[in-house]
Motif scaffolding. Structure first.
Motif, PDB file in Angstrom:
ATOM      1  N   LEU A  17      -4.551   3.086 -11.651  1.00 20.92           N
ATOM      2  CA  LEU A  17      -4.205   1.692 -11.348  1.00 20.92           C
ATOM      3  C   LEU A  17      -4.388   1.468  -9.855  1.00 20.92           C
ATOM      4  CD1 LEU A  17      -0.941   1.320 -13.472  1.00 20.92           C
ATOM      5  CD2 LEU A  17      -3.259   0.568 -14.064  1.00 20.92           C
ATOM      6  N   GLU A  18      -5.195   0.493  -9.513  1.00 23.78           N
ATOM      7  CA  GLU A  18      -5.507   0.227  -8.112  1.00 23.78           C
ATOM      8  C   GLU A  18      -4.763  -1.008  -7.608  1.00 23.78           C
ATOM      9  OE1 GLU A  18      -9.782   0.011  -7.859  1.00 23.78           O
ATOM     10  OE2 GLU A  18      -9.914   2.187  -7.551  1.00 23.78           O
ATOM     11  N   VAL A  19      -4.033  -0.832  -6.507  1.00 25.20           N
ATOM     12  CA  VAL A  19      -3.305  -1.929  -5.874  1.00 25.20           C
ATOM     13  C   VAL A  19      -3.447  -1.747  -4.364  1.00 25.20           C
ATOM     14  CG1 VAL A  19      -1.065  -3.043  -5.557  1.00 25.20           C
ATOM     15  CG2 VAL A  19      -1.649  -2.049  -7.779  1.00 25.20           C
ATOM     16  N   GLY A  20      -3.723  -2.827  -3.655  1.00 21.98           N
ATOM     17  CA  GLY A  20      -3.900  -2.757  -2.212  1.00 21.98           C
ATOM     18  C   GLY A  20      -2.635  -2.320  -1.484  1.00 21.98           C
ATOM     19  N   GLU A  21      -2.811  -1.713  -0.322  1.00 20.17           N
ATOM     20  CA  GLU A  21      -1.679  -1.158   0.418  1.00 20.17           C
ATOM     21  C   GLU A  21      -0.626  -2.201   0.768  1.00 20.17           C
ATOM     22  OE1 GLU A  21      -0.846   1.180   4.638  1.00 20.17           O
ATOM     23  OE2 GLU A  21      -2.692   1.579   3.530  1.00 20.17           O
ATOM     24  N   GLU A  22      -1.036  -3.379   1.206  1.00 16.89           N
ATOM     25  CA  GLU A  22      -0.054  -4.385   1.613  1.00 16.89           C
ATOM     26  C   GLU A  22       0.797  -4.831   0.427  1.00 16.89           C
ATOM     27  OE1 GLU A  22       0.528  -4.894   4.740  1.00 16.89           O
ATOM     28  OE2 GLU A  22      -1.114  -3.497   5.097  1.00 16.89           O
ATOM     29  N   GLU A  23       0.179  -4.959  -0.736  1.00 18.17           N
ATOM     30  CA  GLU A  23       0.929  -5.333  -1.932  1.00 18.17           C
ATOM     31  C   GLU A  23       1.898  -4.221  -2.329  1.00 18.17           C
ATOM     32  OE1 GLU A  23       2.322  -7.327  -5.340  1.00 18.17           O
ATOM     33  OE2 GLU A  23       1.253  -8.054  -3.563  1.00 18.17           O
ATOM     34  N   LEU A  24       1.456  -2.975  -2.188  1.00 10.29           N
ATOM     35  CA  LEU A  24       2.320  -1.843  -2.510  1.00 10.29           C
ATOM     36  C   LEU A  24       3.536  -1.806  -1.588  1.00 10.29           C
ATOM     37  CD1 LEU A  24      -0.365   0.945  -3.049  1.00 10.29           C
ATOM     38  CD2 LEU A  24       1.043  -0.130  -4.816  1.00 10.29           C
TER      39      LEU A  24
ATOM     40  N   GLU B  97       9.103   1.492   5.701  1.00 11.56           N
ATOM     41  CA  GLU B  97       7.693   1.117   5.602  1.00 11.56           C
ATOM     42  C   GLU B  97       6.766   2.246   6.042  1.00 11.56           C
ATOM     43  OE1 GLU B  97       4.578  -2.237   7.339  1.00 11.56           O
ATOM     44  OE2 GLU B  97       6.706  -2.740   7.093  1.00 11.56           O
ATOM     45  N   THR B  98       7.143   2.981   7.066  1.00 10.53           N
ATOM     46  CA  THR B  98       6.307   4.087   7.540  1.00 10.53           C
ATOM     47  C   THR B  98       6.144   5.145   6.462  1.00 10.53           C
ATOM     48  OG1 THR B  98       7.012   3.742   9.829  1.00 10.53           O
ATOM     49  CG2 THR B  98       6.060   5.894   9.280  1.00 10.53           C
ATOM     50  N   LYS B  99       7.247   5.478   5.789  1.00  8.23           N
ATOM     51  CA  LYS B  99       7.197   6.470   4.711  1.00  8.23           C
ATOM     52  C   LYS B  99       6.375   5.953   3.533  1.00  8.23           C
ATOM     53  CE  LYS B  99      11.570   8.796   5.737  1.00  8.23           C
ATOM     54  NZ  LYS B  99      12.940   9.134   5.239  1.00  8.23           N
ATOM     55  N   ILE B 100       6.499   4.675   3.251  1.00  9.52           N
ATOM     56  CA  ILE B 100       5.737   4.082   2.145  1.00  9.52           C
ATOM     57  C   ILE B 100       4.241   4.202   2.413  1.00  9.52           C
ATOM     58  CG2 ILE B 100       5.122   1.905   1.018  1.00  9.52           C
ATOM     59  CD1 ILE B 100       8.075   1.082   1.316  1.00  9.52           C
ATOM     60  N   ARG B 101       3.839   3.846   3.629  1.00 12.87           N
ATOM     61  CA  ARG B 101       2.409   3.898   3.963  1.00 12.87           C
ATOM     62  C   ARG B 101       1.897   5.337   3.940  1.00 12.87           C
ATOM     63  NH1 ARG B 101       0.449  -0.972   5.495  1.00 12.87           N
ATOM     64  NH2 ARG B 101       1.978  -2.560   6.127  1.00 12.87           N
ATOM     65  N   ARG B 102       2.736   6.279   4.337  1.00 14.83           N
ATOM     66  CA  ARG B 102       2.342   7.684   4.303  1.00 14.83           C
ATOM     67  C   ARG B 102       2.132   8.137   2.858  1.00 14.83           C
ATOM     68  NH1 ARG B 102       6.611  10.001   6.694  1.00 14.83           N
ATOM     69  NH2 ARG B 102       5.780   9.446   8.744  1.00 14.83           N
ATOM     70  N   ARG B 103       3.023   7.712   1.964  1.00 12.51           N
ATOM     71  CA  ARG B 103       2.902   8.073   0.546  1.00 12.51           C
ATOM     72  C   ARG B 103       1.611   7.501  -0.046  1.00 12.51           C
ATOM     73  NH1 ARG B 103       8.241   5.536  -1.529  1.00 12.51           N
ATOM     74  NH2 ARG B 103       7.512   6.129  -3.613  1.00 12.51           N
ATOM     75  N   VAL B 104       1.276   6.285   0.329  1.00 16.79           N
ATOM     76  CA  VAL B 104       0.058   5.658  -0.187  1.00 16.79           C
ATOM     77  C   VAL B 104      -1.170   6.405   0.318  1.00 16.79           C
ATOM     78  CG1 VAL B 104      -1.354   3.575  -0.159  1.00 16.79           C
ATOM     79  CG2 VAL B 104       1.124   3.384  -0.441  1.00 16.79           C
ATOM     80  N   THR B 105      -1.147   6.804   1.583  1.00 17.60           N
ATOM     81  CA  THR B 105      -2.274   7.541   2.163  1.00 17.60           C
ATOM     82  C   THR B 105      -2.474   8.871   1.456  1.00 17.60           C
ATOM     83  OG1 THR B 105      -1.977   6.524   4.347  1.00 17.60           O
ATOM     84  CG2 THR B 105      -3.194   8.601   4.257  1.00 17.60           C
ATOM     85  N   VAL B 106      -1.375   9.574   1.213  1.00 17.63           N
ATOM     86  CA  VAL B 106      -1.449  10.862   0.512  1.00 17.63           C
ATOM     87  C   VAL B 106      -2.016  10.660  -0.884  1.00 17.63           C
ATOM     88  CG1 VAL B 106      -0.087  12.714  -0.523  1.00 17.63           C
ATOM     89  CG2 VAL B 106       0.396  11.975   1.820  1.00 17.63           C
ATOM     90  N   TYR B 107      -1.533   9.636  -1.568  1.00 17.81           N
ATOM     91  CA  TYR B 107      -2.030   9.360  -2.917  1.00 17.81           C
ATOM     92  C   TYR B 107      -3.533   9.099  -2.901  1.00 17.81           C
ATOM     93  CZ  TYR B 107      -3.439   6.735  -6.981  1.00 17.81           C
ATOM     94  OH  TYR B 107      -4.138   6.303  -8.079  1.00 17.81           O
ATOM     95  N   ASN B 108      -3.979   8.237  -1.993  1.00 18.36           N
ATOM     96  CA  ASN B 108      -5.393   7.881  -1.938  1.00 18.36           C
ATOM     97  C   ASN B 108      -6.267   9.105  -1.671  1.00 18.36           C
ATOM     98  OD1 ASN B 108      -4.995   5.155  -2.449  1.00 18.36           O
ATOM     99  ND2 ASN B 108      -4.760   4.640  -0.290  1.00 18.36           N
ATOM    100  N   THR B 109      -5.790   9.984  -0.807  1.00 21.16           N
ATOM    101  CA  THR B 109      -6.548  11.199  -0.491  1.00 21.16           C
ATOM    102  C   THR B 109      -6.647  12.108  -1.709  1.00 21.16           C
ATOM    103  OG1 THR B 109      -5.807  11.117   1.808  1.00 21.16           O
ATOM    104  CG2 THR B 109      -6.665  13.214   1.015  1.00 21.16           C
TER     105      THR B 109
END
Length: 207
Positions: free
Chosen positions: A114-121, A140-152
């Protein structure tokens, strides 16, 4: 068996869709996080090994996680299939899962992300954090880090399953039922001609 790998970044709605898929296809939900916690709580050999490593600040190796999944597969041999949640996250794990499933005379039917853009996440998780009580949903910092890890991680596994013509990406933004219908369409396209095991009662597995 009808085995699905369902991926999605935190906040993509994967949990909601997993529950609907479990009900629709009588699948068993295998969350590696739940399996790990259950094995530790029950004091199994694998659980004790995992706890020792975690207490030392080390990552639980793939062979331990695969062992836990293998135990769950053996305990649910009559299942119609499984939803793999949070695993595999690397190509090596995907290869190990394929070997394990082959030993049980089954395989992964498809991987759906399931693909959702970072800002929406970020928006969704911060909103969820108001009621979830989870600190990682409130930073928010932790959230963005989690999204980055997932994408990688997903990039690696997506390539592996794409080479097998099993990877599918879906837009995770929109009406829940519409997204579910799209997921079901993909799953049905990959459904085995003959089921490898009779349907099991709807349930989730913690061990």
């Amino acid at each position: 068996m009808h085995n699905i790998v369902l991926f999605g970044p935190p906040g993509a709605g994967k949990g909601t869709q997993s529950q609907k898929l479990i009900a629709q296809y009588n699948l068993v939900h295998l969350s590696t996080g739940d399996l790990l916690r259950a094995q530790i709580t029950e004091g199994t050999a694998l659980g004790l090994k995992a706890k020792k490593l975690m207490d030392e600040g080390l990552l639980v190796p793939d062979e331990v996680v695969i062992g836990m999944i293998g135990s769950a597969l053996s305990a649910n041999q009559q299942a119609a299939g499984f939803i793999f949640d949070g695993f595999p996250r690397t190509t090596a794990q995907a290869e190990s899962l394929d070997r394990l499933l082959a030993e049980h005379h089954t395989k992964v039917a498809c991987m759906i992300a399931l693909e959702v853009g970072e800002e929406e996440l970020v928006k969704r998780l911060l909103e969820r954090g108001k009621t979830s009580g989870r600190p990682d949903d409130q930073d928010e910092t932790k959230i963005r880090r989690r999204v980055t890890v997932y994408n990688t991680e997903t990039a690696q596994v997506a390539g592996y399953y794409a080479a097998q013509h099993k990877f599918h990406a879906l837009n995770g933004i929109g009406n829940i039922d519409d997204i579910f219908a799209q997921i079901c369409l993909l799953i049905d396209q990959h459904k085995p001609a003959v089921d490898e095991a009779p349907a099991a009662a709807t349930r989730e597995v913690k061990a």
